[in-house]
Design an enzyme around this catalytic site. Structure first.
Site, PDB file in Angstrom:
ATOM      1  N   HIS A  92      -8.470  -0.365  -1.788  1.00 13.60           N
ATOM      2  CA  HIS A  92      -8.756   0.562  -0.687  1.00 13.60           C
ATOM      3  C   HIS A  92      -8.537   2.019  -1.072  1.00 13.60           C
ATOM      4  CE1 HIS A  92      -4.321   0.303   0.337  1.00 13.60           C
ATOM      5  NE2 HIS A  92      -4.535   1.580   0.620  1.00 13.60           N
ATOM      6  N   ASP A 122      -7.140  -6.698  -2.536  1.00 10.78           N
ATOM      7  CA  ASP A 122      -6.921  -5.252  -2.482  1.00 10.78           C
ATOM      8  C   ASP A 122      -6.369  -4.719  -3.802  1.00 10.78           C
ATOM      9  OD1 ASP A 122      -6.982  -2.711  -1.374  1.00 10.78           O
ATOM     10  OD2 ASP A 122      -5.003  -2.890  -0.436  1.00 10.78           O
ATOM     11  N   SER A 196      -0.036   4.174  -1.711  1.00  5.32           N
ATOM     12  CA  SER A 196      -0.819   2.961  -1.954  1.00  5.32           C
ATOM     13  C   SER A 196      -1.241   2.860  -3.402  1.00  5.32           C
ATOM     14  CB  SER A 196      -2.073   2.948  -1.072  1.00  5.32           C
ATOM     15  OG  SER A 196      -1.745   2.712   0.265  1.00  5.32           O
TER      16      SER A 196
END
Length: 340
Positions: A92, A122, A196
């Site tokens: 992402h 992911d 992230s």
């Protein structure tokens, strides 16, 4: 005299309490500076440029008679996994990117190219081409992680540059509804937007997870973050580096949890000509086992089938009209971006 006795008692008790408190934390290092110095060169910041489209009804100034969509930038994190420039991050973070820029801990910047990505877990791998060998991180065994272990989270929060935070593993095996394959490590080390894709290190400097999500009503850290365990991530990374993709099994069905709360996966639709359709499954069938292993729900079926290589023959336990029978099916290859 009574007052003096109470006061003396307090002074005698206090050292015992302090000693007990110290013993609780003696597993923590006196300083994290040596650990940070060890792992920092493997942590990178990632800046992504992408077209933002026309969601707000605006376009960039017209040049040459053509309007172009405005560009937006987003920040994320990653870590080096090979000396020649392979980098792990979240899918992402780089999804939809027109340009990916990697900033090393020493400030060097490189344009990165996508090697491969797996949206279901992911996880993505990108690559830069440095003029010198880089210092890669190394995987640790997440099966040895225990709730209460210390963890050092690293990344690029709010695009500020490499930052490090300390916490513990708050829980293991968390299912947060972010895809069917990940049972996350829950961390209380502060993780914020921009973290992230960054690594979560144990106290030996091994990567035990990839920081991927937070729960927050404010958008900032409230002490509940989640990391993909290293033992789940490492095989995906290996496949992405080797093949640029993850070959996943596919039945060609849409599934849901049974409405009565019973175990199994209820078939709500079939892909015409897909593996399940060819094998004779029909809508409203409930798949209760795969190769004799019980299926707990729709996500359980997806995990079981997607973990198998295309072409493998499996035996499904099917519940139909209150009767259970077994049906062999040859697993197909999962089309890109299509769920079970």
């Amino acid at each position: 005299m009574i007052w003096r006795s109470l006061l003396l008692g307090l002074f005698l008790v206090c050292p015992v309490v302090a000693s007990a408190q110290f013993s609780l934390f003696q597993g923590a290092p006196h300083s994290l500076a040596p650990l940070v110095k060890q792992v920092a060169p493997s942590v990178v910041g990632i800046t992504v440029t992408e077209a933002s489209g026309n969601a707000a009804g605006k376009t960039a100034p017209v040049r040459g008679g053509k309007s172009t969509p405005p560009l937006t930038e987003a920040a994320g994190s990653g870590f080096i996994i090979s000396a020649d420039g392979m980098i792990v991050t979240n899918d992402h973070v780089i999804a939809g990117a027109s340009e990916i820029t990697v900033t090393l801990d020493n400030g060097e910047k490189f344009t990165a190219k996508l090697v491969g990505a797996d949206d279901l877990t992911d996880i993505a791998v990108i690559r830069i081409h440095p003029s010198h060998p880089l210092k890669p991180a190394h995987w640790a065994d997440s099966s040895k992680v225990q709730t209460g272990d210390w963890v050092l989270a690293a990344g690029n929060p709010f695009a500020l540059g490499n930052s490090f935070t300390l916490g513990i593993v708050s829980a293991e095996g968390r299912d947060i509804g972010e895809g069917p394959f990940n049972h996350f490590l829950q961390l209380d080390a502060p993780i914020n937007p921009g973290n992230s894709g960054g690594p979560a290190f144990n106290m030996e400097g091994g990567v035990i997870g990839i920081n991927s999500a937070i729960v927050s009503p404010s958008g900032g850290s409230v002490g509940i973050g989640f990391a993909i365990p290293s033992n789940s991530a490492a095989p995906i990374v290996d496949q992405l580096m080797a093949h640029g993709m993850v070959a996943r099994g596919w039945l060609g069905v849409s599934v849901a949890d049974p409405t009565d709360g019973a175990p199994g996966a209820l078939i709500t639709g079939l892909e015409a000509g897909g593996p399940a359709d060819r094998a004779g499954l029909v809508q409203s069938d409930i798949i209760v086992t795969v190769n004799g292993e019980s299926i707990s729900g729709a996500d359980g079926l997806t995990r079981a089938i997607a973990s198998m290589p295309p072409g493998r023959r499996v035996v499904l336990g099917i519940k139909r009209d209150a009767h259970i029978f077994h049906l062999p099916v040859t697993v197909g290859r999962r089309p890109a971006q299509i769920g079970e």
